[in-house]
Design a protein around this motif. Sequence first.
Motif, PDB file in Angstrom:
ATOM      1  N   ARG A   1       0.832  -1.199   0.000  1.00 46.97           N
ATOM      2  CA  ARG A   1       0.000   0.000   0.000  1.00 46.97           C
ATOM      3  C   ARG A   1       0.868   1.252   0.000  1.00 46.97           C
ATOM      4  O   ARG A   1       1.877   1.328   0.692  1.00 46.97           O
ATOM      5  N   LEU A   2       0.441   2.236  -0.780  1.00 48.69           N
ATOM      6  CA  LEU A   2       1.172   3.494  -0.887  1.00 48.69           C
ATOM      7  C   LEU A   2       0.456   4.583  -0.096  1.00 48.69           C
ATOM      8  O   LEU A   2      -0.775   4.637  -0.060  1.00 48.69           O
ATOM      9  N   ARG A   3       1.256   5.452   0.533  1.00 49.84           N
ATOM     10  CA  ARG A   3       0.685   6.607   1.205  1.00 49.84           C
ATOM     11  C   ARG A   3       0.323   7.668   0.156  1.00 49.84           C
ATOM     12  O   ARG A   3       0.795   7.608  -0.989  1.00 49.84           O
ATOM     13  N   PRO A   4      -0.495   8.675   0.532  1.00 51.13           N
ATOM     14  CA  PRO A   4      -0.966   9.665  -0.452  1.00 51.13           C
ATOM     15  C   PRO A   4       0.153  10.353  -1.226  1.00 51.13           C
ATOM     16  O   PRO A   4       0.056  10.508  -2.454  1.00 51.13           O
ATOM     17  N   VAL A   5       1.219  10.796  -0.539  1.00 47.81           N
ATOM     18  CA  VAL A   5       2.312  11.474  -1.234  1.00 47.81           C
ATOM     19  C   VAL A   5       2.998  10.522  -2.210  1.00 47.81           C
ATOM     20  O   VAL A   5       3.403  10.922  -3.312  1.00 47.81           O
ATOM     21  N   GLN A   6       3.111   9.256  -1.832  1.00 51.51           N
ATOM     22  CA  GLN A   6       3.723   8.276  -2.719  1.00 51.51           C
ATOM     23  C   GLN A   6       2.864   8.059  -3.963  1.00 51.51           C
ATOM     24  O   GLN A   6       3.388   7.880  -5.069  1.00 51.51           O
ATOM     25  N   ILE A   7       1.547   8.063  -3.791  1.00 49.06           N
ATOM     26  CA  ILE A   7       0.646   7.927  -4.941  1.00 49.06           C
ATOM     27  C   ILE A   7       0.825   9.107  -5.895  1.00 49.06           C
ATOM     28  O   ILE A   7       0.884   8.943  -7.120  1.00 49.06           O
ATOM     29  N   VAL A   8       0.944  10.314  -5.329  1.00 46.53           N
ATOM     30  CA  VAL A   8       1.173  11.501  -6.154  1.00 46.53           C
ATOM     31  C   VAL A   8       2.482  11.359  -6.936  1.00 46.53           C
ATOM     32  O   VAL A   8       2.556  11.683  -8.128  1.00 46.53           O
TER      33      VAL A   8
END
Length: 300
Positions: free
Chosen positions: A116-123
């Motif tokens: 799972r990726l955190r929000p900043v990582q998704i960006v």
Amino acid sequence: MGLVYALGACLIWGLVVPVQFRWLSAMAPEAILAHRIAWSAVFVAVLLLVLRHRLANPLPLRPRHGLLVVSAGLIAFNWLLYVTAVGSGHMLDASLGYLINPLVAVLLGAVALRERLRPVQIVAVVIAATGVAIAVAMAGKLPLLSLGLAVSFAIYALIRKIVGVDALLGFCAETFLLLPFALAYLAVQPAGTAPADTFGFVLLVATGVTTALPLIWFATAAQHLTLATLGLMQYIAPSCLMLLSVFVYGERLAPDRQVMFALLWLALILYAADSFRAARAATGDRGSGMPASPEEERGT
């Protein structure tokens, strides 16, 4: 230590290996690949003798160990594509392949391993994907060589993570699975399979070291990092390769590649900053008596 091993592997792949293969470009890619496998086998055999008392026992063998047959085939295919690209003066295509690779690794990590990726990582991943998409759109064609490099190495990384065998033993198994095919090629095609000068021969021997060490380090890093983190760190090698191709070998960096390069590095900076923040937060939580999650313990 996972980050250190990954960084060392990426720097060798990005700065040392392409120079070796460019110097050997007069040889056929298949011949370079055969020598690379043969000398890697020699080097890894020496390592096994020296480190035999420190290696983890792989026995009893598990069904998942059979996947090393697949990973051996994938890495051989990846090597052949890479040698062909560098030797024919298409280092930028090779660079593009390894810039796309982390996106494939992130996708495989999310689908196959439920990472799972955190929000900043998704960006960061979205920015990187945008950069690659813009480059492909501006070029007006699908980069098949680059995609072959990207997909083959991402699947290789996934398999090595699933197998979970000691990095050196895993690479040893892959090398000796490929060795009969390499020796058969050199036996059947002896003409033109080795350079006439001493310097070229030394370069061929050195491919054993520069092949084995980064792959062992990479496999070691894969045991300590999530596939997403490992994948995004791999932007280092193709970025070095891109700079090398432009400033040393004179390849033209088209506007689409310039846009892609800028967006990919922006994504890497965002991802690295978020990982650093999470690692510091995990350290603070442990200092307060709160246990860290498995992802936080890996610094991701």
